[in-house]
Enzyme design. Sequence first.
Site, PDB file in Angstrom:
ATOM      1  N   HIS A   1     -11.441  -0.205  -4.285  1.00 55.08           N
ATOM      2  CA  HIS A   1     -10.691  -0.930  -3.256  1.00 55.08           C
ATOM      3  C   HIS A   1     -11.664  -1.298  -2.129  1.00 55.08           C
ATOM      4  O   HIS A   1     -11.608  -2.404  -1.606  1.00 55.08           O
ATOM      5  CB  HIS A   1      -9.560  -0.050  -2.749  1.00 55.08           C
ATOM      6  CG  HIS A   1      -8.574  -0.748  -1.877  1.00 55.08           C
ATOM      7  ND1 HIS A   1      -7.876  -1.868  -2.287  1.00 55.08           N
ATOM      8  CD2 HIS A   1      -8.159  -0.497  -0.626  1.00 55.08           C
ATOM      9  CE1 HIS A   1      -7.077  -2.265  -1.315  1.00 55.08           C
ATOM     10  NE2 HIS A   1      -7.226  -1.457  -0.287  1.00 55.08           N
TER      11      HIS A   1
ATOM     12  N   HIS B   1     -10.831  -8.959   2.332  1.00 52.70           N
ATOM     13  CA  HIS B   1      -9.650  -8.228   1.831  1.00 52.70           C
ATOM     14  C   HIS B   1      -8.419  -9.125   1.915  1.00 52.70           C
ATOM     15  O   HIS B   1      -7.885  -9.344   3.001  1.00 52.70           O
ATOM     16  CB  HIS B   1      -9.460  -6.968   2.669  1.00 52.70           C
ATOM     17  CG  HIS B   1      -8.396  -6.066   2.156  1.00 52.70           C
ATOM     18  ND1 HIS B   1      -7.731  -6.275   0.969  1.00 52.70           N
ATOM     19  CD2 HIS B   1      -7.873  -4.915   2.660  1.00 52.70           C
ATOM     20  CE1 HIS B   1      -6.862  -5.311   0.777  1.00 52.70           C
ATOM     21  NE2 HIS B   1      -6.927  -4.472   1.787  1.00 52.70           N
TER      22      HIS B   1
ATOM     23  N   CYS C   1      -1.558  -3.722   0.390  1.00 50.14           N
ATOM     24  CA  CYS C   1      -2.847  -4.060  -0.211  1.00 50.14           C
ATOM     25  C   CYS C   1      -2.928  -3.659  -1.674  1.00 50.14           C
ATOM     26  O   CYS C   1      -3.876  -4.034  -2.363  1.00 50.14           O
ATOM     27  CB  CYS C   1      -3.975  -3.393   0.570  1.00 50.14           C
ATOM     28  SG  CYS C   1      -3.846  -3.642   2.354  1.00 50.14           S
TER      29      CYS C   1
END
EC number: 2.3.1.86
Length: 1888
Positions: free
Chosen positions: A1542, A1583, A1305
């Site tokens: 994030h 995401h 990620c």
Amino acid sequence: MAMKPEVEQELAHVLLTELLAYQFASPVRWIETQDVFLKDFNTERVVEIGPSPTLAGMAQRTIKNKYESYDAALSLQRQVLCYSKDAKEIYYTPDPADLAPVEEPNAEEQTGAAATPAAAAAPAAAAAAPAAPAARPVAELPDEAVKASLLLHVLVAQKLKKSLEQVPMSKTIKDLVGGKSTVQNEILGDLGKEFGSTPEKPEETPLEELAETFQDTFAGSLGKQSSSLISRLMSSKMPGGFTITVARKYLQTRWGLGSGRQDSVLLIALTNEPASRLGGEADAKSFLDSMAQKYASISGVDLSSASAGASAGAGAGGAGGATIDAAAFEELTKDQKVMARQQLEVLARYLKMDLNGGEKKFLQEKNTVAELQSQLDYLNNELGEYFIQGISTSFSRKKARVFDSSWNWAKQALLTLYFQIIHGVLKNVDREVVTEAINIMNRSNETLIKFMEYHISHCDENNGENYKLAKTLGHQLIENCKQVLDMDPVYKDISKPTGPKTNIDKNGNIKYSEEPRAAVRKLSQYVQEMALGGPLTKESQPTIQEDLTRVYKAINAQAAEHNISDSTKLEFEKLYGELLKFLETSNEIDASATTRLAGVVDDDLDKDSTKEVASLPNKSEISKNVSSIIPRETVPFLHLKKKLPSCEWAYDRQLSTLFLDGLEKAAINGVTFKDKYVLITGAGAGSIGAEVLQGLVQGGAKVIVTTSRFSKKVTDYYQSIYAQYGAKGSTLVVVPFNQGSKQDVEALIDFIYDDEKNGGLGWDLDAVIPFAAIPENGIELDKIDSKSEFAHRIMLTNILRMLGSVKKQKSARGIETRPAQVILPLSPNHGTFGGDGMYSESKLSLETLFNRWHSESWSNQLTICGAIIGWTRGTGLMNANNIIAEGIEKMGVRTFSQKEMAFNLLGLLIPEVVNLCQRSPVMADLNGGLQFLTDLKEFTGKLRGELTETSEIRKAVSIETALEHKTVAGANADAAFAQVEVQPRANIQLEFPTLKPYETVKKIGSPDLEGLLDLEKVIVVTGFSEVGPWGSSRTRGEMEAFGEFSLEGCVEMSWIMGLIKYHNGNLKGRPYTGWVDSKTNEPVDDKDIKAKDESHVLEHSGIRLIEPELFNSYNPEKKQMIQEVVIEEDLEPFEASKETAEQFKHEHGDKVDIFEIPETGEFSVRLLKGATLYIPKALRFDRLVAGQIPTGWNAKTYGISDDTISQVDPITLFVLVSVIEAFIASGITDPYEMYKYVHVSEVGNCSGSGMGGVSALRGMFKDRYKDQPVQNDILQESFINTMSAWVNMLLISSSGPIKTPVGACATAVESLDIGVETILSGKAKICIVGGYDDFQEEGSYEFGNMNATSNSLDEFDHGRTPAEMSRPATTTRNGFMEAQGAGIQVIMNADLALKMGVPIYGILALTATATDKIGRSVPAPGKGILTTAREHHGNLKFPTPLLDIKYRKRQLKNREAQIKQWVETELEMLKYEAEGIPAEDQETFYAERTEEIKREATRQLKSAQAQWGSEFYKNDPRIAPLRGALATYGLTIDDLGVASFHGTSTKANDKNESATINEMMKHLGRSEGNPVLGVFQKYLTGHPKGAAGAWMMNGALQILNSGIVPGNRNADNVDKLLQQFEYILYPSRSLKTDGIKAVSVTSFGFGQKGAQAVAVHPDFLYAAVDEATYNAYVAKVTAREKAAYKYFHNGMIHNTLFVSKEHAPYSDELEQPVYLDPLARVSSDKKTGALVFNGKGIQSSSQFVSEENRKTATIVSELAKKTAGTDASGVGVDVELIKSINVENDTFIERNFTEAEIAYCKKQPSVQSSFAGTWSAKEAVFKSLGVKSQGGGASLKDIEITREAGKGPEVVLHGAAKEAATKANVKNVKVSISHDDFQSVAVAVSEK
């Protein structure tokens, strides 16, 4: 500088005017022109190109009038056409009907024997397929073996995924594959497998020739490859049981085709494969019919005879076949049926089964169902459908929304208020501002005060009046908050009371409005008005005369009673008589006036003054209570009643005094509800309850509110109330609730009282406000229905149940001393209005509770306060009556606004009234005197009738007047006055950064920044883009910042999703240019696109339910798995090819039997007991939602070819689109343009991915395992670096570094870090960075297994919509939301960016990655990235001077002086180096050596700039990397305005990340009260894993350039755990700031990956360059923006944004020379205009030695010659760095340069270079004179450098300089000057 828009507009206007004037002034001479082409050239075909046949019509008339006989004589047949209406004739386009063959259909064909022509349509056309023959088979055609040409053609077409028509036999395989070597190898391999050996280089042989070669050795039968493909086709696309044998049999019996022709038909089917498995046998036969017809057309075979034969046979059979009687057939088979039944019964008895058991059970169930249905019917008939549906339960604990984060909303409200003042939205302190100030004070705490103190202390009043107002208000608010810090929050409403106003305009329109009341300007005055009552509420008031008479009688009575003396009586009589006489004779005193007193207080809140804010904390002393002005014998509009012995309620003055005095205190000083727990129902938007709710949370209460319409819209409404009004300590809980449901009532109270550990609230109610109601309009006594009964249940029955449940809970817990006060919603409407069902009865019945409180046992648990609610305007029940409210008030009744009534009701919760209620029930009359108005129904009807009548009269008069006006003045009389509305047009912008004037830039950055930085060490972002759930970065940015699409955003999204397309040409016979609907082809105007498409766009964009069509039909509710099963019985045989059968045998051995079928050569396969099968099964997966790219997104829309789309993984398409859009955002429309500035080896690609091509991986593993068709080169598409490879192959053709990060990620930010390091290391100058990842079921399932993602079913149970399932930083966050897409940035060094003139969106001041600590959990969040703030503090007393930009600039200046001296020395030394060089090489020697010296000096300067500019902090333990990165640009940690988190919406990450950022800020000494604004983008996008950091960086760059900080719109309630992080603010709405200087982006990836990047506003780069450089850059960017804008819009219109490159920018011959020459650059080809490398420029010395430097070399060589002679007595050499001359310092310029010099220098292209050259000359002259220096500060104005046209520079000495030269016997001084973009060199020679 770029031309100003105004000037451009003026020039365009002049040009247009001149062109039109020229056109109109010039003679047309059309008649002569016609004569020329009609007579001289005898033209027969005339075509007009234009929108309408204007000239064509004239030509036709001319021909008819003038040339008709002329044409007849010459036999001319002329044709006059116009493009707009005769396109078919012009282009010779035949009508399709003319092309159809004309045949006489026979009877059989008319009944549907024609086969479906298209394979793709075969399934749909199954109904039209020919019926199978019923009788004898058709006549067989002569068989023909399959030809090698057809076999070859099919194999190639099938591999290319094209039809046979799309693959010409004249082309070679090499041509057809288009350079795809992998596909070419696959085809050659297939041909080898099919035909055996192949000729040499078959790929270069045309297919026709290749087929002839194969035919020589071809056996005429299908080979391995074709047989395998046909077998796979039959098994994967045909219905079950429809095998090859069945298919061949059908082709033979239906069409008479032999085995050879059957092979050909099946081959053709391979290129027309259905998209999915056919539904049934009819579909399969229809498909084969269409393939047979296709074969017939290719081979030239006539199948009609076969078809006719079949039909004839069928007909014959039908006519003459044998028939049998049905009765006879039944008799024939009777015995068989009896025997079968007997056998069945015997078996049943043996198995002890009842054959009729099911029937018996069915009869029982049928009876039960009938009985239940009867009961339901009875209940439905008795209670009514509305009642039954209405009582359904809706309460759910899971859906409860808890709002309690007032601590966060206070900061957000403050910032919003601050920036609204800064931006001029609020220009004065009005009541709205004061209300907001009250709300802020109610939330006051130490952190909030620090927050205000920081922002106000940094508010510069010099920036304007808005800043001054903000500072003044801020200081007052700070003091207020300090004063109320330890006080309880209060409800205090300062809004102006309003009254009803109804107007009827001249056109008869009835308009209602709320207007401020003239005499009542605030609530304290409102209370006074209520206390005074009105004429309707008072008895006739005594006059002064009457009062005196009463006093006289009272005194006389007292005198008689107490024996007062006669003298006293006489004196009194005398005084009384004189007073009466005085009153009678007085002209000034009115004895008939009343004795009532009243006073009005001015409203001081109407003034524009911040003093009101300053006075808010003060508790005003009330010197005279409002109760003192209540008139006697007058009933106030608001009052309390007491119960009389007669059981009636009457006005009680004493109780009312307590109530009104308490209301007055609440109005003036506010009232607190701290620690009050309240239940309120019926508080929907626009209701009284909603206003009451606002007051409760503002006063600090904990409130649970119910809603019967639970939805995101409703919960957002309540959240907005709490966010605005919620005070410290307050809580708002929202639950779904149906007050008509008994179960809901009990469940609600249980939820309130249950402990938190049991899922409840653990509250004990202090007040219950049950206001829920439903309207019953128009229902009279004879119409009482189901709805009325349900309404009665809501407004009475279940209110009693609710109170009973509260009593039960309190009693169960032993609560006897804390009764809950019940505010009963009573009504003055006791049937007065009529026609309202059981409303009156419900309200009246509630009054029984007043008696039951005494008679029943619950007085210790509940207290009763009835509120008779008066006429309240604007509520759902009374909204229709608003227009007559003004008329009602004229009768003396007081109607109320919702705020007023809410204030009245909240007054019942003040301690005084609460205490009264605990002694006895209280009746509060809040009726406004409505009860005194008799015949209300009649009066309201009259008012409404009068309004209607007036309205209709004015309407009629208006219409009549208009008709009369038109009759007199004409129908178009008003045309000139008609309002013209300008319709909006979409204008999609590329959003290039706004460039400020240089003067503004210099004020933003430190003046010491100029020249301090090595721009090659400064990395900037010049372009960015993305493909994501919200389309592009532009559309995502709109949605993120504003929560909706603009017109432009909607147009772009509609285009992206394929809803519209651009059309330019004829449309329905008329020319049209513009957007059209993609489905209907109907024109769509720009302004209509938003209305037409927005709902569809929003429904199919962003985070939403997974759409199976986007993911290979993946449906998470039916996720397919397989399970191994061992069969226990032999299975039925099935058919397969020989190869497949042998493979089954190879796997199962003796557990399978295989036998050949002689007729077809196929094999029968039978699995035996013990064989193992894998059987598919489906499970319900609970991850149903994801962030998906917009439905309809298609790479072809952007211009990517079908070949590429079919070849690559979908993620590669996202990347290709993102890269080209990033280049366009960089102003680069042709990627080869980069090679004008850099070498091919200096363009790198550092983008990466977490997983890469997951679709390819899926194909490799899952599809390959299932033996489904998969391209042979699928492996290459699965590699993570393949995406970068395709970018290079199709777009860039670079030879630079390629680095592919894999950081889960955190990939995108890691990519940024690698890209920055690659450029800083010198390996590249331009890099593509970013990340990308896809969404597929495999990853989704595994993330779900890790419990990392949001459980959709659980979210639905909690009442969440898909759009709100990603909720970072909230109390209820529960896992991240997967998404897909790509994000790309183009980065380069700032020096190159300025030279290219590309837009600069941000400076990458810092990039870093870090791992975490020892552990055993790969996805566990860590704090390793905290190391970017690593800094040793210890007990050091003094800060390092390196952080002082002035100190660093001083050190750089010193180093520049050293470099200057070194250059001068080296240039002087060249004469010695040149001594051994031959004369003919001396020129070259000086050129190359001076170039070397210049380059070395440049390197030394850049090294010094790096040391003192951008690398001073590296490896210094006293300076953290983050602090040093900011200090490079003169910024501090306080200047970091935004942190983009994030923020995955997981419990662990959001807490860990907040802790990390907070500790960074704290450790680096960020000021208290200065939190960073947290941006949580994933609430909107989900995401995307690898793309996450790239999207965040794109958002960060948009923040820098717009100043708008997007809020987390899903942050309904911020987690209390995050309150401890004082350096972070979590906004839920966008904030428009006055500018953000720097943004941090943090990213965390599974596998110990932490990453951070800091972007700084580009203004701080511009502050580091001089004005000339900046202005030149602005001009370049402006030109680029125009070009990019044009390219982008053309690309949208023509679907050509992406144009793949066919060739590298160099020929094959130049490939290696280009690679080997780092100075090779492209130039425009003169013929094609393409950017290519030219062989002449490769390894050319001119590329190394610049022309400017050759002049320097000439000067230096001349110096050497002169110093070698004897005539030179003095030589001076001076070198100046161009950047060291400060041309902005007017004092320096005027002190050292003459006016002529200044004028000359300012006229030059580079002003700074010209001044530097002149200064060098002056210094060189001074040195050549050999006189003593007067110091570094001495003026050089006396040394003048003049320049005359055609001559070189000359020296003129003045003053002291001339005297010094005279003393030194200098007769003449000569000087030479040279300068480039780096330095100036001057040599002066003094001659004596």
